[in-house]
Design a protein around this motif. Sequence first.
Motif, mmCIF file in Angstrom:
data_model
loop_
_atom_site.group_PDB
_atom_site.id
_atom_site.type_symbol
_atom_site.label_atom_id
_atom_site.label_comp_id
_atom_site.label_asym_id
_atom_site.label_seq_id
_atom_site.Cartn_x
_atom_site.Cartn_y
_atom_site.Cartn_z
ATOM 1 N N ALA A 82 0.826 -1.210 0.000
ATOM 2 C CA ALA A 82 0.000 0.000 0.000
ATOM 3 C C ALA A 82 0.859 1.260 0.000
ATOM 4 C CB ALA A 82 -0.938 -0.019 1.203
ATOM 5 N N ARG A 83 1.993 1.229 0.702
ATOM 6 C CA ARG A 83 2.864 2.405 0.737
ATOM 7 C C ARG A 83 3.473 2.712 -0.631
ATOM 8 N NH1 ARG A 83 4.520 0.122 5.721
ATOM 9 N NH2 ARG A 83 6.514 -0.611 4.871
ATOM 10 N N HIS A 84 3.603 1.696 -1.472
ATOM 11 C CA HIS A 84 4.208 1.884 -2.793
ATOM 12 C C HIS A 84 3.159 1.916 -3.910
ATOM 13 C CE1 HIS A 84 8.553 1.423 -1.811
ATOM 14 N NE2 HIS A 84 8.068 0.812 -0.742
ATOM 15 N N ALA A 85 1.887 1.820 -3.567
ATOM 16 C CA ALA A 85 0.835 1.743 -4.577
ATOM 17 C C ALA A 85 0.503 3.117 -5.142
ATOM 18 C CB ALA A 85 -0.422 1.110 -3.977
ATOM 19 N N ALA A 86 0.169 3.154 -6.427
ATOM 20 C CA ALA A 86 -0.173 4.404 -7.103
ATOM 21 C C ALA A 86 -1.663 4.524 -7.397
ATOM 22 C CB ALA A 86 0.615 4.519 -8.419
ATOM 23 N N GLY A 87 -2.422 3.441 -7.246
ATOM 24 C CA GLY A 87 -3.829 3.452 -7.612
ATOM 25 C C GLY A 87 -4.695 4.217 -6.622
ATOM 26 N N LYS A 88 -5.864 4.624 -7.098
ATOM 27 C CA LYS A 88 -6.840 5.285 -6.242
ATOM 28 C C LYS A 88 -7.647 4.270 -5.431
ATOM 29 C CE LYS A 88 -7.396 9.233 -9.363
ATOM 30 N NZ LYS A 88 -8.348 10.010 -10.202
ATOM 31 N N ILE A 89 -7.571 3.006 -5.840
ATOM 32 C CA ILE A 89 -8.268 1.911 -5.169
ATOM 33 C C ILE A 89 -7.253 0.812 -4.902
ATOM 34 C CG2 ILE A 89 -10.010 0.082 -5.453
ATOM 35 C CD1 ILE A 89 -11.557 2.057 -7.259
ATOM 36 N N TYR A 90 -7.330 0.197 -3.715
ATOM 37 C CA TYR A 90 -6.499 -0.967 -3.401
ATOM 38 C C TYR A 90 -7.389 -2.199 -3.408
ATOM 39 C CZ TYR A 90 -3.174 2.492 -1.495
ATOM 40 O OH TYR A 90 -2.324 3.550 -1.323
ATOM 41 N N CYS A 91 -6.973 -3.227 -4.137
ATOM 42 C CA CYS A 91 -7.642 -4.527 -4.114
ATOM 43 C C CYS A 91 -6.647 -5.550 -3.575
ATOM 44 C CB CYS A 91 -8.124 -4.930 -5.510
ATOM 45 S SG CYS A 91 -9.549 -3.983 -6.098
ATOM 46 N N PHE A 92 -7.038 -6.231 -2.513
ATOM 47 C CA PHE A 92 -6.155 -7.199 -1.866
ATOM 48 C C PHE A 92 -6.603 -8.616 -2.211
ATOM 49 C CE2 PHE A 92 -6.011 -3.397 0.792
ATOM 50 C CZ PHE A 92 -4.638 -3.218 0.952
ATOM 51 N N ILE A 93 -5.625 -9.445 -2.579
ATOM 52 C CA ILE A 93 -5.868 -10.856 -2.871
ATOM 53 C C ILE A 93 -4.664 -11.632 -2.366
ATOM 54 C CG2 ILE A 93 -4.867 -10.686 -5.195
ATOM 55 C CD1 ILE A 93 -6.920 -12.778 -6.132
ATOM 56 N N ASP A 94 -4.850 -12.880 -1.948
ATOM 57 C CA ASP A 94 -3.742 -13.694 -1.456
ATOM 58 C C ASP A 94 -3.067 -14.430 -2.605
ATOM 59 O OD1 ASP A 94 -4.180 -12.858 1.122
ATOM 60 O OD2 ASP A 94 -5.394 -14.597 1.673
ATOM 61 N N ALA A 95 -1.803 -14.806 -2.393
ATOM 62 C CA ALA A 95 -1.003 -15.401 -3.459
ATOM 63 C C ALA A 95 -1.503 -16.773 -3.888
ATOM 64 C CB ALA A 95 0.458 -15.495 -3.032
ATOM 65 N N GLY A 156 -19.264 -7.451 10.293
ATOM 66 C CA GLY A 156 -18.787 -6.130 9.920
ATOM 67 C C GLY A 156 -17.331 -6.036 9.520
ATOM 68 N N PHE A 157 -16.786 -7.075 8.896
ATOM 69 C CA PHE A 157 -15.430 -7.002 8.350
ATOM 70 C C PHE A 157 -15.341 -7.928 7.148
ATOM 71 C CE2 PHE A 157 -15.003 -10.872 10.780
ATOM 72 C CZ PHE A 157 -14.062 -11.624 10.091
ATOM 73 N N SER A 158 -14.329 -7.733 6.336
ATOM 74 C CA SER A 158 -14.094 -8.618 5.196
ATOM 75 C C SER A 158 -12.747 -9.299 5.361
ATOM 76 C CB SER A 158 -14.100 -7.831 3.884
ATOM 77 O OG SER A 158 -13.648 -8.638 2.807
ATOM 78 N N GLY A 159 -12.686 -10.575 4.988
ATOM 79 C CA GLY A 159 -11.395 -11.234 4.901
ATOM 80 C C GLY A 159 -10.498 -10.471 3.939
ATOM 81 N N SER A 160 -9.230 -10.329 4.287
ATOM 82 C CA SER A 160 -8.330 -9.487 3.499
ATOM 83 C C SER A 160 -7.847 -10.148 2.221
ATOM 84 C CB SER A 160 -7.135 -9.055 4.357
ATOM 85 O OG SER A 160 -6.621 -10.132 5.108
ATOM 86 N N GLY A 161 -8.283 -11.382 1.956
ATOM 87 C CA GLY A 161 -7.957 -12.031 0.691
ATOM 88 C C GLY A 161 -8.887 -11.647 -0.438
ATOM 89 N N ASN A 162 -9.936 -10.881 -0.138
ATOM 90 C CA ASN A 162 -10.832 -10.356 -1.179
ATOM 91 C C ASN A 162 -11.459 -9.072 -0.649
ATOM 92 O OD1 ASN A 162 -12.419 -9.903 -3.393
ATOM 93 N ND2 ASN A 162 -13.669 -11.758 -3.167
ATOM 94 N N LEU A 163 -10.683 -8.028 -0.685
ATOM 95 C CA LEU A 163 -11.044 -6.755 -0.072
ATOM 96 C C LEU A 163 -10.712 -5.632 -1.037
ATOM 97 C CD1 LEU A 163 -11.730 -5.067 2.568
ATOM 98 C CD2 LEU A 163 -9.283 -5.182 3.074
ATOM 99 N N ALA A 164 -11.627 -4.680 -1.208
ATOM 100 C CA ALA A 164 -11.391 -3.514 -2.060
ATOM 101 C C ALA A 164 -11.745 -2.258 -1.279
ATOM 102 C CB ALA A 164 -12.218 -3.592 -3.344
ATOM 103 N N VAL A 165 -10.852 -1.277 -1.317
ATOM 104 C CA VAL A 165 -11.032 -0.057 -0.543
ATOM 105 C C VAL A 165 -10.364 1.100 -1.281
ATOM 106 C CG1 VAL A 165 -8.967 -0.587 0.833
ATOM 107 C CG2 VAL A 165 -10.658 1.020 1.723
ATOM 108 N N ARG A 166 -10.969 2.265 -1.217
ATOM 109 C CA ARG A 166 -10.334 3.438 -1.782
ATOM 110 C C ARG A 166 -9.039 3.726 -1.028
ATOM 111 N NH1 ARG A 166 -15.865 4.517 -1.576
ATOM 112 N NH2 ARG A 166 -16.834 4.893 -3.630
ATOM 113 N N ALA A 167 -8.012 4.157 -1.755
ATOM 114 C CA ALA A 167 -6.693 4.362 -1.150
ATOM 115 C C ALA A 167 -6.761 5.351 0.009
ATOM 116 C CB ALA A 167 -5.711 4.852 -2.211
ATOM 117 N N GLU A 168 -7.456 6.454 -0.173
ATOM 118 C CA GLU A 168 -7.529 7.456 0.890
ATOM 119 C C GLU A 168 -8.231 6.903 2.126
ATOM 120 O OE1 GLU A 168 -9.799 10.868 -0.286
ATOM 121 O OE2 GLU A 168 -11.304 9.671 -1.359
#
Length: 314
Positions: A82-95, A156-168
């Motif tokens: 996330a610190r190196h990401a340039a997108g306005k949205i972060y999408c997290f997925i596991d390897a 009230g939470f999502s598993g971080s293997g399929n999570l999308a959130v605006r960068a801000e």
Amino acid sequence: MTPTHPPKPSISVIVPHLDQPEGLAACLASLQAQTLDRSLFEVIVVDNGSTCRPEAVVARYRGVRLLYELEPGPGPARNLGARHAAGKIYCFIDADCRAHPEWLSVALNALNALPPNSILGGDVQIWRKDPQRWGAVEAFESIFGYRQKLHVEYYGFSGSGNLAVRAEDFHRVGPFGGIALAEDKDWGARARACGFAFKYIPQMIVFHPARPSLGQLCIQWDRLIQHTLSAARGRRHWKLLWVARAAAIFGSPIVDIAQVLRSDRIDGLPARLGASGILIVIRSYRAWRMLTLLRSTNRGVVWNRSTPVGAGKE
């Protein structure tokens, strides 16, 4: 002449990785096959201390960046991405996951249509090795392994293997916790405290392989139980509540077998019988493990690249 710079991507896909080269290759191939235009997203893989670095795997896929995070845990790895990401949205997925071809398109359209305080959690389905038959663990995990709808809409939470959130919004909530925490639950609680609302998007699909064996399923639960125990310690009457919870888990198959019988996530009598058997065994194991941990002095969380993190600390 003024130099031109390529436009920033709309989405940054962040993939934590640890010693899963074959899974990572399948994950990156699924991202390469997205229907969303490739110029609209970047892919960042963050290796978390693999015994064999994944340079060769990453090099096979166009435009994938590889970073390294030595602090153990998928949370710190995601934070570096996330610190190196340039997108306005972060999408997290596991390897070890594969994204449905529409995964990023659905996430982008959903976030564009929803209010600014929205965070997305999508469906996680089991990737079957043989589509013609169900393994018992595959059948069980298809129903009970990744209950994203329940997590998002009830807890009230999502598993971080399929999570999308605006960068801000991600940076407003703050980074994921380390390996000593259930980082997705912890981050979700902090997001809710900041006024964000999680939305379940069933069309935002990620496929996860089932655990290869019952033993591996037990190992997964060892870590989850330790996280839960760490959170429970110190509360009033926590030992009594812990024993009551163990008893409830031991008896829960009486109720949950009905869910196995009517679920539309599996089909066929052999699959339902196999899932029922795993359900009884794993709930019995969880109850037994919870009770044995009451006598344990080790409060560390087992990390699969080293000794328990925090072992021996009080």
